[in-house]
Design a protein around this motif. Structure first.
Motif, mmCIF file in Angstrom:
data_model
loop_
_atom_site.group_PDB
_atom_site.id
_atom_site.type_symbol
_atom_site.label_atom_id
_atom_site.label_comp_id
_atom_site.label_asym_id
_atom_site.label_seq_id
_atom_site.Cartn_x
_atom_site.Cartn_y
_atom_site.Cartn_z
ATOM 1 N N ALA A 167 92.588 94.506 -107.792
ATOM 2 C CA ALA A 167 92.285 95.762 -108.490
ATOM 3 C C ALA A 167 91.137 96.507 -107.804
ATOM 4 C CB ALA A 167 91.938 95.477 -109.950
ATOM 5 N N ALA A 170 92.688 98.128 -104.888
ATOM 6 C CA ALA A 170 93.528 99.218 -105.383
ATOM 7 C C ALA A 170 92.672 100.439 -105.723
ATOM 8 C CB ALA A 170 94.315 98.751 -106.611
ATOM 9 N N ASN A 174 93.114 104.241 -104.098
ATOM 10 C CA ASN A 174 93.618 105.381 -104.858
ATOM 11 C C ASN A 174 93.079 105.307 -106.285
ATOM 12 O OD1 ASN A 174 95.097 107.370 -106.178
ATOM 13 N ND2 ASN A 174 96.980 106.930 -105.056
ATOM 14 N N GLU A 176 92.863 107.535 -108.716
ATOM 15 C CA GLU A 176 93.689 108.087 -109.789
ATOM 16 C C GLU A 176 94.797 107.112 -110.178
ATOM 17 O OE1 GLU A 176 95.625 112.410 -110.673
ATOM 18 O OE2 GLU A 176 96.617 111.276 -109.101
ATOM 19 N N ALA A 177 95.421 106.528 -109.150
ATOM 20 C CA ALA A 177 96.485 105.565 -109.425
ATOM 21 C C ALA A 177 95.930 104.353 -110.162
ATOM 22 C CB ALA A 177 97.157 105.132 -108.120
ATOM 23 N N ALA A 178 94.730 103.938 -109.802
ATOM 24 C CA ALA A 178 94.118 102.801 -110.492
ATOM 25 C C ALA A 178 93.963 103.123 -111.970
ATOM 26 C CB ALA A 178 92.771 102.460 -109.865
ATOM 27 N N GLN A 179 93.563 104.358 -112.245
ATOM 28 C CA GLN A 179 93.386 104.754 -113.640
ATOM 29 C C GLN A 179 94.728 104.722 -114.398
ATOM 30 O OE1 GLN A 179 91.488 108.564 -114.059
ATOM 31 N NE2 GLN A 179 90.721 108.080 -116.093
ATOM 32 N N VAL A 180 95.792 105.192 -113.754
ATOM 33 C CA VAL A 180 97.054 105.236 -114.506
ATOM 34 C C VAL A 180 97.693 103.864 -114.667
ATOM 35 C CG1 VAL A 180 97.514 107.646 -113.886
ATOM 36 C CG2 VAL A 180 98.635 105.823 -112.606
ATOM 37 N N VAL A 181 97.291 102.857 -113.888
ATOM 38 C CA VAL A 181 97.800 101.513 -114.188
ATOM 39 C C VAL A 181 96.848 100.757 -115.116
ATOM 40 C CG1 VAL A 181 99.166 101.308 -112.084
ATOM 41 C CG2 VAL A 181 96.848 100.372 -112.129
ATOM 42 N N GLY A 182 95.816 101.436 -115.584
ATOM 43 C CA GLY A 182 94.972 100.828 -116.617
ATOM 44 C C GLY A 182 93.772 100.060 -116.099
ATOM 45 N N ILE A 183 93.418 100.286 -114.832
ATOM 46 C CA ILE A 183 92.216 99.628 -114.313
ATOM 47 C C ILE A 183 91.005 100.458 -114.742
ATOM 48 C CG2 ILE A 183 90.957 98.966 -112.226
ATOM 49 C CD1 ILE A 183 93.739 98.657 -110.869
ATOM 50 N N ASP A 184 90.055 99.792 -115.390
ATOM 51 C CA ASP A 184 88.873 100.500 -115.876
ATOM 52 C C ASP A 184 87.893 100.680 -114.717
ATOM 53 O OD1 ASP A 184 86.647 101.451 -117.089
ATOM 54 O OD2 ASP A 184 86.356 99.756 -118.445
#
Ligand code: ATP
Ligand code: MG
Lengths: 291, 251
Positions: A167, A170, A174, A176-184
């Motif tokens: 994570a 990740a 990216n 933004e992508a990290a945010q949309v997969v739920g990584i805080d």
């Protein structure tokens, strides 16, 4: 000649290991938070002092003093991330100013506490000599190389094999992508600062006994670590590791051919050459985020 | 299922981009938002997903108010979002990208099971499992994004221009996938520039203009509506997005 070369390669690997720790910490923080933390060198220095403090005043065990120093610096790192850098997210100019300001504050704080003179830390591993052919090195040389080897391998395994490590990578690739997969993102910031500061402390604690502990001891490791991550390609973790080691070896070997005073010049000449020939760095991609 | 009421969103500086939008998508439905460049379509989805600095209104998921929840909580609650920009991790392998899709799943057995399910749906991902995601073609990257989203078993999926930059054959394939997911009972809310094909694959549509809903109707009626045709068909023959320069194929 071969003897001299071997000697410089071992010296260079030792110093390169130190640069590697600095570079790896900086690149983790840079990748995840986009903060180029110029205060990393003073954190390295504080790591040396705190290790000295624990060793002489409290614990009388070098190993525990190193771990104690890493723990203290992790806490300092946490406080800096929360109190300073998180607030300046996405504000590159303020981050640079803040990290330069931290250098002054921390360096003067250290002088206020421990005074301007260098401290010495006597441990057995700097007294024991290891003969190799006609050469001889302190055991500390090999302790540094071995410890860094193990640590960097552990970090690498953490980054590539674990959920949180993946994570972290990740997020740096990216956000933004990290945010949309739920990584805080905040948790990742904390993790990168914690690891980065602990690695800086380890560097200071390992190098301190071999040379001395003084307020500017982190300056050159910072510059070399910075050169390493630029040469390695900003944001590239393997680039930082190989860049740090490479710089250590190149500068040590260069002393065989040119006066020692020019050692740092060689590093920065190499940096400029890489920037001219391959601006994205050896392991970098052309544009951040694009592959 | 997903319902936004009076949603207002912007990026600060006093300018409102999305202005009091009412929109919903129900289970089993494909709903498409169309509108010109800059109309605020992407900002609307980001606003629903709590990823813009300025927002007002309400958002409910399955009847529960979720307006104030962070994106990771929304995801855990069954709402997924695929942004307009590519949201793969370029230097993670395809397998690692998938695993990151299930980042919030604590149950590793369940994660492995679901990865197996989506790999069965998208065989190409199995073939290229150990390659960097950056090496996938545009269409494959879109598939990876959709597949990754499915790992959280979302009830609602928001997709921002899923067909952008894809060759016509792949555009059809993406919309087919969207339909299939709706038939499985998910609510699909997408933003599209590829108006004709998107509406043809949709149940309902919204036309967004300057941040407000101008039209809202059944997709077939919107397709036949002169106002839609006038506004969007003429401007974009074939409905191909302006940035669709590179057709399918690997570098
Ligand atoms: N991060 C941002 N910060 C400030 N303004 C933004 C940001 N993103 C978008 N905008 C502005 O918001 C407006 C709407 O943008 P948005 O991306 O929502 O439009 P869109 O309908 O999705 O357009 P497109 O079809 O080009 O994707 C534009 O004027 C844009 O300049
Ligand atoms: Mg958009």
């Amino acid at each position: 000649m071969a003897q001299a070369l071997l000697e410089q390669i071992i010296n260079g690997t030792m110093m390169g290991s130190i640069y590697m720790l600095v570079a790896l910490g900086m690149v983790l923080i840079y990748g995840v938070m986009h903060v180029l933390n110029f205060a990393h060198g003073v954190l390295f220095m504080v790591g040396g002092y705190v290790c000295h403090f624990f060793f002489t005043q409290v614990l009388d065990s070098y190993l525990l003093a190193i771990l104690g120093s890493m723990a203290v610096l992790s806490v300092i790192g946490l406080a800096l991330e929360r109190g300073v850098f998180r607030r300046l997210r996405d504000n590159l100019r303020m981050q640079v100013i803040a990290s330069l300001g931290l250098i002054l504050v921390i360096q003067n704080g250290v002088i206020a506490i421990w005074g301007p003179n260098a401290l010495q830390m006597r441990i057995t591993t700097t007294d024991i000599r290891v003969p190799i052919g006609e050469l001889s090195f302190t055991l500390q040389h090999f302790l540094i190389i071995g410890t860094v080897g193990v640590t960097v391998t552990a970090i690498w395994l953490f980054l590539t094999r674990t959920r949180i490590g993946t994570a972290l990578r990740a997020t740096s690739q990216n956000a933004e992508a990290a945010q949309v997969v739920g990584i805080d993102a905040n948790r990742m910031y904390v993790a990168s600062f914690l690891i980065g500061c602990a690695l800086a402390a380890l560097g200071g604690a390992l190098l301190g006994p071999l040379f001395l502990i003084f307020p500017t001891m982190g300056d050159l490791p910072l510059l070399k670590g910075l050169a390493a991550i630029i040469i390695g390609g900003m944001g590239s973790i393997p680039g930082a590791i190989i860049g740090g080691l490479g710089i250590g070896i190149v500068e040590a070997v260069s002393t065989l051919y040119i006066p020692t005073d020019f050692r740092d010049t060689v590093v920065f000449a190499a940096l400029i050459a890489v920037l001219l020939l391959r601006p994205q760095g050896l392991f970098g991609v052309r544009v951040r985020g694009e592959a | 299922m997903l319902e936004a009421r009076g949603l207002t969103a912007g990026y600060g500086g006093g300018r409102i981009i999305v202005d009091g939008v009412d929109i919903d998508a129900r289970a089993g439905e494909v709903v498409t938002i169309i509108g010109q460049n800059g109309a605020g379509k992407s900002t609307l989805l980001k606003g629903i997903f709590n990823m813009v600095p300025v927002r007002r209104g309400s958002v409910s998921l399955d009847g529960a108010e979720v307006f104030d929840q962070r994106p990771d909580r929304l995801l855990a609650g069954g709402l997924a979002y695929i942004p307009q920009n590519h949201s793969i991790f370029p230097k993670l392998t395809v397998a690692e990208n998938l695993r990151m899709g299930g980042f919030l799943l604590r149950d590793q057995r369940l994660l492995v099971e679901r990865i197996g399910e989506v790999e069965a749906m998208f065989p190409i991902l199995v073939e290229r499992r150990d390659e960097y995601a950056a090496g996938l073609s545009g269409g494959e990257q879109r598939m990876l994004e959709i597949a990754r989203t499915l790992l959280m078993a979302p009830k609602v999926i928001m997709l921002d221009e899923p067909s952008i930059g894809l060759a016509p054959r792949l555009v059809d394939q993406v919309f087919q996938t969207v339909r299939t997911l709706a038939e499985q009972g998910k609510a699909m809310l997408m933003v599209e520039q590829n108006v004709k094909k998107a509406l043809a694959a949709s149940d309902r549509g919204y036309v967004l203009e300057l941040g407000q809903v101008k039209l809202h109707d059944r997709a077939d009626r919107l397709l036949a509506d002169d106002r839609t045709a006038q506004l969007y068909m003429g401007a974009r023959p074939g409905g191909t997005a302006p940035s669709a320069e590179a057709p399918e194929g690997r570098p």
